[in-house]
Design an enzyme around this catalytic site. Structure first.
Site, short mmCIF file in Angstrom:
data_model
loop_
_atom_site.label_atom_id
_atom_site.label_comp_id
_atom_site.label_asym_id
_atom_site.label_seq_id
_atom_site.Cartn_x
_atom_site.Cartn_y
_atom_site.Cartn_z
N HIS A 181 34.20 34.47 30.75
CA HIS A 181 35.44 33.99 31.36
C HIS A 181 36.23 33.13 30.37
CE1 HIS A 181 34.22 35.28 35.40
NE2 HIS A 181 33.00 34.95 35.00
N ASP A 205 41.83 34.60 37.31
CA ASP A 205 40.47 34.06 37.23
C ASP A 205 40.47 32.60 36.75
OD1 ASP A 205 37.84 33.52 36.52
OD2 ASP A 205 37.68 35.12 35.02
ZN LIG Z 1 33.33 37.77 38.61
ZN LIG Z 2 32.62 39.70 35.78
#
Ligand SMILES: [Zn+2]
Ligand SMILES: [Zn+2]
Length: 566
Positions: free
Chosen positions: A378, A205
C-alpha cells in the site's frame, strides 16, 4: 445519520440517480465491497473477506452483510474485481447468487478466483470475463475501464466507471512501484487523462496514510535476502502470503543464484505458485523446483522452502514444521526461518507461538522488524498525494481503512485540493452517497454489518453454512473448559463442556459428559509439545466438537475453547 434507515430507491421521481454505497472495507481492514448504481443497474466492485478477530474464535471468515443486495428488486449486473487478494475476492462465492451478470477481472485475479469457486463447488459458474488494462466494458448505461496499478500482487487494476452523471474512479489497493518486477508500470498517464477530463468522485486506498514518504518497490527486499541466502548454512525456510507472487519470484531467482532447490510447501502456496506459473506471472527455471515430498532427499544447504503460515495459522505448514509435525519438512540448528510478511493486527500472539516453537527446534528466526524482508503493498503519504493530484476529483471519498486513516487522508486532500473547491466525504459502510454535478452527499443508509462464516477449511463443501448472528444464537454456543497442568502438560481431569442457548434432546447431561470424555481422549493422544501450543489445541478441540455435535444433535454451535493452565 445513525438510526435512520431508508432503503435507497433506485428509481426516483426525477429519474435515475448515481449512488455509491460502501458495503464493507470502511472502518475495518478487509471485506472490501462497494456498490455503484445508476438507476436499476448496479455494479459491485470487489467482494472481500476479513479474517475474524480473536474474540470470534471458531468463526472462519467474515463477509459484509448482503441484505441491501438481497432486497433490491434487480440483481447486480456485474461484479468487478481489482486484484486477487482475499480481502477483495474471498467473499465472491457468497456474493455470486446476488449477481446476474459477468465477473470481470484480470487473468491472474480470475485464475485465483477459479480455484476458490472450485473449492466451494459453485455450479453453474458465472461467466468469468478476463480484462486488460485500458480495456473498456459496457454494463447497461455504465462504461467500465481498467487502469494498471502496482501492488504486492501482480495484475492489479483500478476501475473507472463512466456514468451519465460523471466518472467515478476506484483505486483498489495500490502503491506506486516505479520498478515493478514484471515491468507492468503504474498507468500515471491514464489517471492524469481522466483527471484532465474531469472526475466526479475518487475512492482511494487509505491504508498507509500514516507512513511518511514512499512505500518502496517489491525489489527492496533483495538485499536482505541476499545476505540471508549467503549466511544460512542449513535449510532456508521463508514464509509469506501465498499471493505474494513477486516475493516468490525474488526468492526463486536467489535460489538459482545461490544453488538451492525450491520447494513450495503448504496447500495454498503449492496451488497459487502453480496458477502463477501457468499464467506466466512466475518463472521457475527448469530443474529448480522440487516437491515437498523430495525435500528430505537433498542436503539442507541446497534447499529453500517457501511456506504458508506467516500469520501463525495453527493448521498451516509452518505451524506444523514448528512443532515437528510436518511429514516432509523439519527444521533444526543451522536452519533459518524468515517471516516475509507483516503480522496482521490480532495475529501477533499466534505468530509468537510459532516463533517460540521454531526457536525450540534450534532454528534461527528472522522477522520483518529485524531486516527488510517485507515491503508493504500500500502506498505511503507521498503516493497517496500523487493519486490525488493526478485525478483531482470533484469529490474525494477515502476508503480501505479505519476512521483514523480515512480522516487523515481526507485532511490531507483538503490541504492539497480544498482551495479548488474539492469536497471530501467521510462515509461509513452503508451510507448511500448520491453524486451529481454539485458533488456528493449522504442521502440515506442501508443495512450493513458482518456475516460470520463458519466453513470447514477444506472439503466438506456441502456442510458449509452461512450464519449471521441471529442464526448463531439459534444454534447456541459450546464452551469446553480444559485444565492443563503447567508443569507436566498433562490434562487434569475430564474437560467440562458448558453450553448456552443450545437445546440437546433427550439426555443433555449425558451428551456433554460424552463430549468431555471425547476431548480427554483426543488430547491424551497429542504430543506434549503440541499440548503446550494453545492455538493448536484449540483448533483440534473445535474440529472434534463441531463434528461431535453435528452428528449427535444436528446443530452447528459455535465452539469457544477455554484452556486453563493450573
Ligand atoms: Zn486490500
Ligand atoms: Zn491487496
Amino acid at each position: 445519520m445513525a438510526g435512520s434507515l431508508t432503503l435507497a430507491g433506485p428509481l426516483e421521481a426525477e429519474g435515475p440517480v448515481l449512488e455509491v454505497i460502501p458495503l464493507g472495507g470502511l472502518g475495518e481492514f478487509g471485506m472490501n465491497m462497494t456498490a455503484v448504481s445508476w438507476g436499476e443497474t448496479l455494479v459491485l466492485i470487489d467482494a472481500g473477506v476479513m479474517f475474524p478477530e480473536p474474540e470470534l474464535l471458531g468463526v472462519d471468515l467474515v463477509i459484509p452483510d448482503l441484505t441491501y443486495l438481497e432486497q433490491r428488486p434487480v440483481k447486480a449486473a456485474a461484479l468487478v474485481l481489482t486484484h486477487g487478494h482475499e480481502d477483495h475476492i474471498g467473499g465472491v462465492p457468497h456474493v455470486l447468487p446476488l449477481v446476474d451478470g459477468p465477473v470481470y477481472g484480470t487473468p491472474l485475479t480470475l485464475a485465483l478466483l477459479e480455484s476458490k469457486l472450485e473449492e466451494h463447488g459453485i455450479d453453474p459458474r458465472p461467466p468469468l470475463v478476463p480484462v486488460a488494462p485500458r480495456q473498456k466494458v459496457q454494463v447497461g448505461p455504465l462504461t467500465i475501464e481498467f487502469l494498471r496499478v502496482t501492488h504486492s500482487i501482480p495484475d492489479a487494476v483500478a476501475v473507472a466507471i463512466e456514468t451519465p452523471a460523471g466518472t467515478i474512479v476506484h483505486t483498489g489497493d495500490f502503491k506506486i512501484d516505479q520498478t515493478p518486477l514484471d515491468g507492468e508500470l503504474f498507468d500515471f498517464h491514464r489517471f492524469a487523462e481522466l483527471g484532465g477530463r474531469g472526475v466526479l468522485a475518487l475512492l482511494a486506498d487509505s491504508t498507509n496514510i500514516e507512513r511518511p514518504g514512499v512505500t518502496g518497490s517489491e525489489w527492496d527486499v533483495v538485499e536482505a535476502f541476499e545476505e540471508l541466502f549467503a549466511s544460512t548454512r542449513g535449510k532456508l525456510v521463508v514464509t509469506s502470503f501465498a499471493t505474494s507472487i513477486y516475493r516468490m519470484q525474488i526468492l526463486v531467482n536467489l535460489a538459482k543464484d545461490f544453488g538451492r532447490k525450491v520447494a513450495f510447501v503448504g496447500r495454498g502456496m503449492v496451488e497459487q505458485s502453480q496458477v502463477a506459473q501457468r499464467l506466466g506471472k512466475l518463472h521457475v527455471p527448469a530443474g529448480l523446483q522440487i516437491r515437498e515430498t523430495d525435500v528430505r532427499g537433498y542436503p539442507s544447504r541446497q534447499v529453500l522452502c517457501v511456506t504458508t503460515g506467516s500469520q501463525g495459522e495453527p493448521m498451516a505448514a509452518l505451524s506444523r514444521i514448528a512443532v515437528d509435525d510436518h511429514r516432509h519438512v523439519s527444521v533444526g540448528p543451522e536452519d533459518r526461518v524468515v517471516f516475509s510478511a507483516r503480522a496482521i493486527p490480532g495475529n501477533e500472539k499466534a505468530i509468537d507461538r510459532v516463533v517460540n516453537h521454531l526457536a525450540r527446534r534450534g532454528a534461527d528466526v528472522v522477522t520483518d522488524g529485524e531486516k527488510r524482508v517485507h515491503v508493504s503493498g500500500h502506498g505511503s503519504e507521498e503516493e497517496l498525494k500523487m493519486m490525488l493530484s493526478l485525478v483531482r476529483p470533484r469529490c474525494f471519498i477515502p476508503i480501505h481503512g479505519e476512521y483514523r486513516q480515512r480522516s487523515r487522508y481526507a485532511r490531507l486532500a483538503q490541504r492539497l485540493l480544498g482551495a479548488g473547491g474539492m469536497q471530501t466525504l467521510l462515509a461509513e459502510n452503508g451510507d448511500v452517497i448520491r453524486l451529481d454535478a454539485g458533488g456528493g452527499r449522504i442521502a440515506g443508509r442501508v443495512t450493513t454489518g458482518r456475516v460470520l462464516i463458519d466453513g470447514p477449511g477444506t472439503g466438506e463443501v456441502a456442510d458449509e453454512v452461512l450464519r449471521d448472528r441471529r442464526h448463531l444464537a439459534e444454534d447456541g454456543l459450546i464452551v469446553p473448559v480444559i485444565a492443563i497442568n503447567k508443569q507436566t502438560g498433562a490434562i487434569e481431569g475430564v474437560p467440562d463442556v458448558i453450553t448456552r442457548g443450545l437445546v440437546l434432546e433427550p439426555d443433555a447431561e449425558g451428551l456433554l459428559r460424552e463430549a468431555g470424555r471425547l476431548l480427554a481422549d483426543v488430547l491424551g493422544q497429542t504430543s506434549l509439545e503440541d499440548r503446550t501450543d494453545r492455538g493448536l489445541v484449540k483448533e483440534r478441540i473445535r474440529v472434534e466438537l463441531r463434528r461431535f455435535f453435528r452428528k449427535r444433535s444436528g446443530r452447528r454451535p459455535l465452539v469457544l475453547p477455554v484452556i486453563m493452565e493450573i
